[in-house]
Design a protein around this motif. Sequence first.
Motif, PDB file in Angstrom:
ATOM      1  N   ILE A  99     -21.763 -78.647-111.811  1.00 10.15           N
ATOM      2  CA  ILE A  99     -23.068 -78.962-111.225  1.00 10.15           C
ATOM      3  C   ILE A  99     -23.802 -79.811-112.248  1.00 10.15           C
ATOM      4  CG2 ILE A  99     -25.286 -78.035-110.441  1.00 10.15           C
ATOM      5  CD1 ILE A  99     -23.780 -75.537-109.514  1.00 10.15           C
ATOM      6  N   GLY A 100     -24.346 -80.936-111.803  1.00  7.02           N
ATOM      7  CA  GLY A 100     -25.058 -81.844-112.689  1.00  7.02           C
ATOM      8  C   GLY A 100     -24.178 -83.003-113.105  1.00  7.02           C
ATOM      9  N   GLU A 101     -24.825 -84.109-113.409  1.00  2.00           N
ATOM     10  CA  GLU A 101     -24.135 -85.339-113.799  1.00  2.00           C
ATOM     11  C   GLU A 101     -24.353 -85.612-115.288  1.00  2.00           C
ATOM     12  OE1 GLU A 101     -22.260 -87.022-111.640  1.00  2.00           O
ATOM     13  OE2 GLU A 101     -22.807 -85.626-110.041  1.00  2.00           O
ATOM     14  N   VAL A 102     -23.447 -86.390-115.873  1.00  2.00           N
ATOM     15  CA  VAL A 102     -23.583 -86.792-117.273  1.00  2.00           C
ATOM     16  C   VAL A 102     -24.964 -87.415-117.467  1.00  2.00           C
ATOM     17  CG1 VAL A 102     -22.708 -88.335-119.067  1.00  2.00           C
ATOM     18  CG2 VAL A 102     -21.104 -87.123-117.574  1.00  2.00           C
ATOM     19  N   GLY A 103     -25.653 -86.998-118.514  1.00  2.00           N
ATOM     20  CA  GLY A 103     -26.988 -87.497-118.803  1.00  2.00           C
ATOM     21  C   GLY A 103     -28.103 -86.598-118.304  1.00  2.00           C
ATOM     22  N   GLU A 104     -27.808 -85.670-117.395  1.00  3.99           N
ATOM     23  CA  GLU A 104     -28.841 -84.748-116.914  1.00  3.99           C
ATOM     24  C   GLU A 104     -29.118 -83.682-117.965  1.00  3.99           C
ATOM     25  OE1 GLU A 104     -28.138 -83.185-113.013  1.00  3.99           O
ATOM     26  OE2 GLU A 104     -27.747 -85.174-112.177  1.00  3.99           O
ATOM     27  N   ASP A 105     -30.305 -83.096-117.907  1.00  2.00           N
ATOM     28  CA  ASP A 105     -30.723 -82.098-118.893  1.00  2.00           C
ATOM     29  C   ASP A 105     -29.963 -80.782-118.780  1.00  2.00           C
ATOM     30  OD1 ASP A 105     -32.533 -83.916-119.875  1.00  2.00           O
ATOM     31  OD2 ASP A 105     -34.280 -82.969-118.948  1.00  2.00           O
ATOM     32  N   LEU A 106     -29.497 -80.430-117.593  1.00  3.57           N
ATOM     33  CA  LEU A 106     -28.758 -79.189-117.364  1.00  3.57           C
ATOM     34  C   LEU A 106     -27.481 -79.515-116.619  1.00  3.57           C
ATOM     35  CD1 LEU A 106     -28.518 -76.047-117.317  1.00  3.57           C
ATOM     36  CD2 LEU A 106     -29.689 -76.143-115.102  1.00  3.57           C
ATOM     37  N   ARG A 107     -26.358 -79.066-117.181  1.00  2.94           N
ATOM     38  CA  ARG A 107     -25.063 -79.240-116.529  1.00  2.94           C
ATOM     39  C   ARG A 107     -24.305 -77.930-116.641  1.00  2.94           C
ATOM     40  NH1 ARG A 107     -21.857 -83.452-119.068  1.00  2.94           N
ATOM     41  NH2 ARG A 107     -20.632 -83.365-117.166  1.00  2.94           N
ATOM     42  N   LEU A 108     -23.590 -77.581-115.594  1.00  3.94           N
ATOM     43  CA  LEU A 108     -22.841 -76.333-115.539  1.00  3.94           C
ATOM     44  C   LEU A 108     -21.404 -76.620-115.137  1.00  3.94           C
ATOM     45  CD1 LEU A 108     -25.428 -74.331-113.402  1.00  3.94           C
ATOM     46  CD2 LEU A 108     -25.278 -74.400-115.895  1.00  3.94           C
ATOM     47  N   ALA A 109     -20.486 -75.834-115.668  1.00  3.64           N
ATOM     48  CA  ALA A 109     -19.091 -75.894-115.250  1.00  3.64           C
ATOM     49  C   ALA A 109     -18.618 -74.466-115.031  1.00  3.64           C
ATOM     50  CB  ALA A 109     -18.234 -76.578-116.312  1.00  3.64           C
ATOM     51  N   PHE A 110     -17.911 -74.252-113.932  1.00  2.00           N
ATOM     52  CA  PHE A 110     -17.392 -72.928-113.595  1.00  2.00           C
ATOM     53  C   PHE A 110     -15.875 -72.976-113.633  1.00  2.00           C
ATOM     54  CE2 PHE A 110     -21.622 -73.016-111.963  1.00  2.00           C
ATOM     55  CZ  PHE A 110     -22.099 -71.732-112.163  1.00  2.00           C
ATOM     56  N   LEU A 111     -15.283 -72.027-114.378  1.00  2.77           N
ATOM     57  CA  LEU A 111     -13.831 -71.951-114.529  1.00  2.77           C
ATOM     58  C   LEU A 111     -13.374 -70.532-114.226  1.00  2.77           C
ATOM     59  CD1 LEU A 111     -15.081 -73.606-117.287  1.00  2.77           C
ATOM     60  CD2 LEU A 111     -12.706 -74.303-117.267  1.00  2.77           C
ATOM     61  N   SER A 112     -12.094 -70.399-113.857  1.00  2.00           N
ATOM     62  CA  SER A 112     -11.527 -69.068-113.659  1.00  2.00           C
ATOM     63  C   SER A 112     -10.039 -69.123-113.935  1.00  2.00           C
ATOM     64  CB  SER A 112     -11.765 -68.573-112.228  1.00  2.00           C
ATOM     65  OG  SER A 112     -10.958 -69.298-111.316  1.00  2.00           O
ATOM     66  N   PHE A 113      -9.418 -67.961-113.982  1.00  2.00           N
ATOM     67  CA  PHE A 113      -7.972 -67.911-114.096  1.00  2.00           C
ATOM     68  C   PHE A 113      -7.372 -68.252-112.742  1.00  2.00           C
ATOM     69  CE2 PHE A 113      -9.088 -65.171-117.695  1.00  2.00           C
ATOM     70  CZ  PHE A 113      -8.294 -65.748-118.670  1.00  2.00           C
ATOM     71  N   PRO A 114      -6.293 -69.011-112.723  1.00  2.00           N
ATOM     72  CA  PRO A 114      -5.639 -69.325-111.450  1.00  2.00           C
ATOM     73  C   PRO A 114      -5.291 -68.039-110.694  1.00  2.00           C
ATOM     74  CG  PRO A 114      -4.709 -70.667-113.208  1.00  2.00           C
ATOM     75  CD  PRO A 114      -5.612 -69.643-113.852  1.00  2.00           C
ATOM     76  N   GLY A 115      -5.666 -67.986-109.441  1.00  2.00           N
ATOM     77  CA  GLY A 115      -5.391 -66.814-108.622  1.00  2.00           C
ATOM     78  C   GLY A 115      -6.347 -65.659-108.832  1.00  2.00           C
ATOM     79  N   GLN A 116      -7.291 -65.794-109.748  1.00  2.00           N
ATOM     80  CA  GLN A 116      -8.271 -64.740-110.016  1.00  2.00           C
ATOM     81  C   GLN A 116      -9.669 -65.347-110.024  1.00  2.00           C
ATOM     82  OE1 GLN A 116      -6.893 -63.039-113.754  1.00  2.00           O
ATOM     83  NE2 GLN A 116      -6.299 -61.224-112.631  1.00  2.00           N
TER      84      GLN A 116
END
Length: 132
Positions: free
Chosen positions: A35-52
């Motif tokens: 969520i958010g683009e390069v240069g924005e003040d707030l950016r989020l990335a969501f990751l998980s284990f494959p299959g979980q």
Amino acid sequence: MSVHKIEHIGIRVSVLEDSIEFYKRVLGLKLLYTIGEVGEDLRLAFLSFPGQESVEIELVYIKDAPELASEGRVNHLAFTVSYIDREYARIAELGLSGRDPEIRSLPNGNRFFFFNGPDGERIEFFEPARIS
């Protein structure tokens, strides 16, 4: 009470792309979305284990944010809830400190608010857009 599970663990990072690569390469996590683009003040990335995908790691980049102590980089603990409006009212009735003044929304429709635990730890109640 409509708390279901741990939703995600939020970790503050200084360079989002480097942290995404680290968690993918070292832990085998997969990137779900950002969520958010390069240069924005707030950016989020969501990751998980494959299959979980039921529990996620959220990487939080905040531009020009004050540096945290090394033991303070875990930013918050989030729990999935249904009926976030009811949960917001219930937390207000309990008189817990640090409650956000209102429920906030992300561009993808997720809704959330924060409050403090007994030792000042940040707790988030999170209602994904996919849960009714």
